[in-house]
Design an enzyme around this catalytic site. Structure first.
Site, PDB file in Angstrom:
ATOM      1  N   ALA A 140      10.238   4.417   5.120  1.00 17.66           N
ATOM      2  CA  ALA A 140       9.991   2.978   5.207  1.00 17.66           C
ATOM      3  C   ALA A 140      10.686   2.267   4.055  1.00 17.66           C
ATOM      4  O   ALA A 140      10.879   2.839   2.977  1.00 17.66           O
ATOM      5  CB  ALA A 140       8.493   2.701   5.180  1.00 17.66           C
ATOM      6  N   GLY A 181      11.212  -0.101   0.873  1.00 18.55           N
ATOM      7  CA  GLY A 181      10.372  -0.327  -0.294  1.00 18.55           C
ATOM      8  C   GLY A 181      10.555   0.751  -1.338  1.00 18.55           C
ATOM      9  O   GLY A 181      11.227   1.758  -1.110  1.00 18.55           O
ATOM     10  N   THR A 182       9.928   0.544  -2.485  1.00 22.21           N
ATOM     11  CA  THR A 182      10.006   1.497  -3.589  1.00 22.21           C
ATOM     12  C   THR A 182       9.199   2.743  -3.250  1.00 22.21           C
ATOM     13  O   THR A 182       8.030   2.628  -2.871  1.00 22.21           O
ATOM     14  CB  THR A 182       9.444   0.857  -4.873  1.00 22.21           C
ATOM     15  OG1 THR A 182      10.110  -0.384  -5.107  1.00 22.21           O
ATOM     16  CG2 THR A 182       9.626   1.782  -6.063  1.00 22.21           C
ATOM     17  N   MET A 184       4.396   6.933  -5.860  1.00 23.39           N
ATOM     18  CA  MET A 184       4.082   8.126  -6.632  1.00 23.39           C
ATOM     19  C   MET A 184       3.034   8.988  -5.947  1.00 23.39           C
ATOM     20  O   MET A 184       2.939  10.183  -6.201  1.00 23.39           O
ATOM     21  CB  MET A 184       3.567   7.731  -8.019  1.00 23.39           C
ATOM     22  CG  MET A 184       4.569   7.015  -8.893  1.00 23.39           C
ATOM     23  SD  MET A 184       3.826   6.611 -10.492  1.00 23.39           S
ATOM     24  CE  MET A 184       5.222   5.826 -11.310  1.00 23.39           C
ATOM     25  N   LYS A 223       1.529   7.142   6.349  1.00 18.70           N
ATOM     26  CA  LYS A 223       1.456   7.428   4.914  1.00 18.70           C
ATOM     27  C   LYS A 223       0.825   8.802   4.698  1.00 18.70           C
ATOM     28  O   LYS A 223      -0.312   9.033   5.117  1.00 18.70           O
ATOM     29  CB  LYS A 223       0.636   6.343   4.208  1.00 18.70           C
ATOM     30  CG  LYS A 223       1.170   4.935   4.445  1.00 18.70           C
ATOM     31  CD  LYS A 223       0.236   3.858   3.926  1.00 18.70           C
ATOM     32  CE  LYS A 223       0.179   3.820   2.428  1.00 18.70           C
ATOM     33  NZ  LYS A 223      -0.537   2.593   1.955  1.00 18.70           N
ATOM     34  N   ASP A 245      -5.940  -2.928   7.142  1.00 17.17           N
ATOM     35  CA  ASP A 245      -6.634  -1.814   7.779  1.00 17.17           C
ATOM     36  C   ASP A 245      -5.765  -0.559   7.699  1.00 17.17           C
ATOM     37  O   ASP A 245      -4.568  -0.592   7.991  1.00 17.17           O
ATOM     38  CB  ASP A 245      -6.918  -2.169   9.245  1.00 17.17           C
ATOM     39  CG  ASP A 245      -8.031  -1.338   9.847  1.00 17.17           C
ATOM     40  OD1 ASP A 245      -8.998  -1.035   9.129  1.00 17.17           O
ATOM     41  OD2 ASP A 245      -7.937  -0.992  11.035  1.00 17.17           O
TER      42      ASP A 245
END
Length: 579
Positions: free
Chosen positions: A324, A326-327, A330, A345, A380
Site C-alpha cells: 500500500a 505510504g511510509t 515498524m 495489515k 473500523d
C-alpha cells in the site's frame, strides 16, 4: 446443492445439529435485541455511561453465543464434531429451516462461524459452509422495511412535522414540539429550495429510531415532485431538554453519520436485510458490508466484505497484490489490491526500535478500538483469520517481505498463501502524502482537521500515542481519521507532564531528556516536534488548536473523564444545527 441422506441415526443427528444452531442464533438475536432496545431508555434518562457499557456488551455477544452453542452441541455430536458428511447434511437441514426468512444471511454466517471453529477452516470450505461469492444477498429482499409515510399539503409542512414528532414519543416530553417542527421545516425548505415551488411533497421515516452516543435519529427520505433526498432528524436530550438539533439532507452528511470510523448504531430492527436495502437507497455508494456493520452486525459485515472483495479479486485475475502507498510501518506490513479500496495489515514478527510492545499487545490495541466511541476518527479494523490467496497474485517484492517479516502469520499450502491473522480496513490516502499532493487551501484544511481529530479523540478518552501524519488518512469527505493503533491508549492512563525548564547549559543543549521519563509520561509542549507538519501548517494548527500543546488542558480533560464527564462531540458540522 443437497447431499445424499445418511443412515437414519446420523440423519436424525444432522437434523438435531441444524435445530440446535438455529435455536442458538435465535437466542443470540433475542439477547442482541434486548440490549439494543435499552438504548431508548438510556437516551431518555441521559445514561451515557450505561449506553457505552451496552455497546461493548453487545459486541461481545456473538462469540459468547458461539461458545455456548458449541457446548450445547457436545450432547448432539457425541464425538463426531469433525464428521464432514454429518455437517454437510446438517447444512442442508439448516438451509430448509431458513427458507423464506429475510435475514437468512445472518443465520448462515452464524453457522459458518461454528463450522470454521470445529474444522479450523483455511480459506473457505464449500461443502460445509454457505458460500455465495457471485451474488448480492440483499438483491433478493423485496419486502419493504417498516416505515411511516407523511403527505405534505402546501403550506402545512410544520403541521406535518408536529405530527411526526408526536409519532416518535419518548418518556420525556419535547421542550417545545411546535418550535422544533418549525425549525425542521425551515431547514428542509432552505436545503431543498432548488427543487422549486413546494419542494417537500412527502416524508417517509423508518419506524425504528437509531441511537448512538448522545443522540437519537429519525432516518428516512424526503420527496419532491421528481426526486428524493435523505432526511435524517437528529434529536438531543440534554440539560435544556429533548429537542431536534439538526436535519441532514445532504448525502455527504448522512454518509459521514454512517461512516465506518464511527461506533455502531443501536437500532432495534425486527429484521436487518430490509433496512440495509432502504439505507442503500439513501447512500448508493456505501458498501453493503459497511451498512451491516454500522447496524451492529459486524460478523455479517465481515462476511459481505469478504464476499465482495473476493468476487472482485477473482474477476481481475491478472492484477497483483502490492504494498500500500505510504511510509512502511515498524509494526505492520500493509498491502492492497490497487483496484479495490481495502488494505490488509499483518503484524510483523519483530518490531523496529523504538517500538517495544509485544504481538499480543498489538492485538489487544485493535480489540480495544471496538470498545471505544470512535466518534468519526478511528477507522473500523476487522480481524480476519486464515485467508487464502494464490501465491502468484502477490507481487515479488510484497511476497518476499511477507515471507521474511511476517513468517509467524504466513504459511504456504501448495500454490496458495494462508494468512493466519490480518486486519482489514478501508483504504484511505495517508495524510503525509495528501498534504504534499494538494493545493495549499486543501492542505491547510486537512492540517486543521488533523488537529481537530486529535482533540475529538481526546474528548472521548482516546490518545493516539503516535501522532505522525502517516498514521492518519483522509476520507473522501476530507476528514482526518486515525488508523494505526499499536500505541493507542486511554487518556486516563497517561501522565501529562510539563517539560522541565533546563537549569544548566548542558541540560539546555541535551539531545535526550536529562530527567526521568516514565512509560506513561506525555509532554504536550513537545507534540509539535513529532507531528511532522510543514512550518506554515504547524503554525495554523497551533493557532486553531492551542490547547493541544498545553499540559493543563490535558490534565483538566483527564480529570473530567475520570469523573465520567465526557464532552459532547456532535457528528455533524455546526452549520447543520438548527437555529
Amino acid at each position: 446443492m443437497s447431499h445424499p441422506p445418511l443412515p437414519p441415526q446420523s440423519e436424525r443427528r444432522a437434523l438435531a445439529i441444524a435445530q440446535a444452531v438455529y435455536e442458538a442464533f435465535e437466542d443470540y438475536h433475542a439477547r442482541f435485541s434486548e440490549i439494543t432496545a435499552r438504548a431508548k431508555q438510556r437516551f431518555e434518562t441521559r445514561d451515557w455511561s450505561g449506553a457505552r457499557e451496552d455497546a461493548v456488551a453487545r459486541i461481545a455477544l456473538y462469540d459468547q453465543y458461539i461458545a455456548e452453542c458449541m457446548l450445547r452441541l457436545r450432547a448432539v455430536l457425541l464425538g463426531q464434531a469433525h464428521d464432514r458428511a454429518l455437517w454437510m447434511r446438517a447444512r442442508d437441514h439448516y438451509a430448509a429451516l431458513l427458507s423464506g426468512l429475510i435475514d437468512q444471511e445472518l443465520y448462515k454466517t452464524f453457522y459458518n462461524t461454528l463450522t470454521r471453529r470445529y474444522f479450523g477452516t483455511h480459506g473457505v470450505d464449500a461443502d460445509i459452509e454457505f458460500i455465495a461469492l457471485d451474488i448480492e444477498p440483499t438483491d433478493a429482499i423485496t419486502v419493504p422495511v417498516a416505515r411511516h409515510t407523511y403527505a405534505v399539503s402546501p403550506g402545512r409542512l410544520t403541521d406535518m412535522l408536529v405530527r411526526v414528532l408526536g409519532d416518535y414519543a419518548f418518556a420525556v416530553p419535547y421542550t417545545h414540539r411546535t418550535r422544533c417542527a418549525a425549525a425542521i421545516a425551515v431547514r428542509l425548505l432552505d436545503d431543498l429550495a432548488h427543487w422549486g415551488e413546494h419542494p417537500v411533497r412527502s416524508v417517509e421515516l423508518l419506524e425504528t429510531v437509531f441511537y448512538r452516543e448522545r443522540r437519537a435519529y429519525l432516518v428516512g427520505r424526503v420527496f419532491g415532485e421528481h426526486r428524493f433526498s435523505p432526511c435524517v432528524i437528529a434529536l438531543i436530550n440534554d440539560e435544556a431538554g429533548l429537542r431536534a438539533e439538526a436535519v441532514l439532507t445532504r448525502r455527504s452528511d448522512v454518509a459521514q453519520l454512517f461512516s465506518n470510523s464511527r461506533s455502531y448504531f443501536q437500532a432495534d430492527l425486527s429484521t436487518v436485510g430490509d433496512a440495509v436495502v432502504f439505507l442503500r437507497s439513501l447512500l448508493t455508494h456505501k458498501p453493503v458490508d459497511e451498512l451491516y456493520t454500522m447496524l451492529g452486525r459486524a460478523k455479517q459485515g465481515k462476511t459481505e466484505r469478504y464476499r465482495t472483495f473476493f468476487s472482485h479479486f477473482q474477476a481481475h485475475p491478472s492484477e497483483q497484490l502490492v504494498h500500500a502507498d505510504g511510509t512502511p510501518g515498524m509494526v505492520m506490513v500493509v498491502f492492497t489490491l490497487p483496484s479495490y479500496p481495502l488494505v490488509f495489515k499483518l503484524i510483523r514478527d519483530r518490531f523496529a526500535y523504538p517500538k517495544t510492545m509485544s504481538r499480543a499487545q498489538v492485538e489487544g490495541k485493535y480489540e480495544l478500538v471496538f470498545q471505544l466511541d470512535r466518534i468519526g476518527r478511528l477507522l473500523d479494523a476487522q480481524p480476519y483469520r486464515f485467508l487464502r490467496f494464490p501465491k502468484a497474485r502477490f507481487s515479488p517484492a510484497l511476497l518476499q517481505e511477507l515471507q521474511t517479516s511476517c513468517a509467524m502469520s504466513l504459511s504456504e499450502d501448495g500454490d496458495d498463501v494462508l494468512i493466519a491473522l490480518c486486519y482489514v480496513q478501508r483504504r484511505l490516502r495517508p495524510l503525509n502524502l495528501y498534504l504534499r499532493e494538494q493545493l495549499p487551501e486543501a492542505a491547510h484544511a486537512a492540517a486543521l482537521d488533523y488537529g481537530q481529530a486529535i482533540k475529538d479523540m481526546a474528548r472521548n478518552n482516546i490518545f493516539p500515542g503516535d501522532m505522525l501524519l502517516k498514521n492518519f488518512g483522509i476520507t473522501r469527505h476530507q476528514r482526518a481519521v486515525f488508523y494505526d493503533y499499536d500505541e493507542l491508549c486511554l487518556i486516563t492512563e497517561c501522565n501529562f507532564r510539563d517539560w522541565p525548564v533546563p537549569t544548566t547549559y548542558e541540560e539546555q543543549m541535551a539531545a535526550e531528556p536529562w530527567f526521568h521519563v516514565g512509560p506513561r509520561d506525555v509532554f504536550p509542549e513537545r507534540f509539535a516536534l513529532f507531528m511532522g507538519l510543514p512550518a506554515s501548517q504547524l503554525e495554523a494548527v497551533k493557532h486553531q488548536h492551542p490547547e493541544l500543546f498545553d499540559p493543563r488542558w490535558w490534565r483538566d480533560l483527564q480529570s473530567r473523564l475520570r469523573e465520567d464527564d465526557y464532552p459532547d462531540t456532535p457528528p455533524y458540522a455546526e452549520s447543520r444545527r438548527l437555529a
